[in-house]
Write an enzyme that holds these catalytic residues in place. Structure first.
Site, PDB file in Angstrom:
ATOM      1  N   ASP A 160       0.870  -1.092   0.006  1.00 50.11           N
ATOM      2  CA  ASP A 160      -0.052  -0.111   0.148  1.00 50.11           C
ATOM      3  C   ASP A 160       0.885   1.277  -0.008  1.00 50.11           C
ATOM      4  OD1 ASP A 160      -2.222   1.399  -0.032  1.00 50.11           O
ATOM      5  OD2 ASP A 160      -2.971   1.060   1.827  1.00 50.11           O
ATOM      6  N   ASP A 161       0.538   2.509  -0.337  1.00 52.33           N
ATOM      7  CA  ASP A 161       1.048   3.480  -0.172  1.00 52.33           C
ATOM      8  C   ASP A 161       1.194   3.982   1.048  1.00 52.33           C
ATOM      9  OD1 ASP A 161      -1.526   4.463  -0.003  1.00 52.33           O
ATOM     10  OD2 ASP A 161      -1.302   6.111  -1.177  1.00 52.33           O
ATOM     11  N   ASP A 187      -1.689   4.840   7.803  1.00 49.35           N
ATOM     12  CA  ASP A 187      -2.286   6.147   8.378  1.00 49.35           C
ATOM     13  C   ASP A 187      -2.713   5.640   9.709  1.00 49.35           C
ATOM     14  OD1 ASP A 187      -3.552   8.223   9.235  1.00 49.35           O
ATOM     15  OD2 ASP A 187      -4.373   8.773   7.169  1.00 49.35           O
TER      16      ASP A 187
END
Length: 158
Positions: free
Chosen positions: A91-92, A95
């Site tokens: 994933d980027d 969070d």
């Protein structure tokens, strides 16, 4: 969010290659033969990592958890039916960790990597490249476009 971190296409490629190099060090230990991108943020880094590590089996897990800067209920729209232990998930961003927790239930033996990691999600990823403060919004290159900006002299003479 109070701060922004702007990511260019060049930066994304560099960060994904750095992550690939970090992962390459573990090639004998994990022997990844499949890679899953979390859409949409993980698609670009996954493509680069799969190329660098010569992993030809690429799939996606489609997740919806926010609209630009507004979080909502995390929803799995589609996931791969892979039941292998040699899965690399990309994933980027890590969070809050909500998405990672859900995906780790589906793929408990996977190795989870991101380009960026914020404090709340950092402890849930197996590897990442860049630390980002929790209250910083990341502007990814696919969310932006370039446009002409007139020089200061022209702006002030108008």
């Amino acid at each position: 969010m109070c701060k922004k971190y702007i990511v260019t296409w060049d930066m994304m490629q560099i960060y994904a290659k750095i992550l690939s190099l970090k992962l390459y060090k573990y090639k004998n230990k994990f022997k990844w033969n499949k890679i899953i991108a979390i859409s949409r943020g993980g698609l670009v880094p996954c493509s680069i990592i799969s190329r660098e590590l010569e992993i030809r089996y690429v799939d996606t897990i489609c997740v919806s958890s926010y609209n630009h800067d507004c979080f909502k209920e995390t929803e799995i729209i589609k996931h791969s039916i892979i039941k292998d232990k040699n899965i690399l998930i990309v994933d980027d961003l890590a969070d809050t960790g909500r998405t990672i927790k859900i995906i780790k239930k589906i793929y408990p033996y996977s190795y989870f990597v991101t380009i960026f990691a914020k404090p709340l999600g950092r402890k849930l990823v197996d590897n990442y490249v860049i630390n980002i403060p929790q209250k910083t919004w990341i502007e990814q290159p696919w969310d932006m476009e370039f446009s002409y900006t007139p020089p200061i002299v022209i702006k002030n003479n108008s």
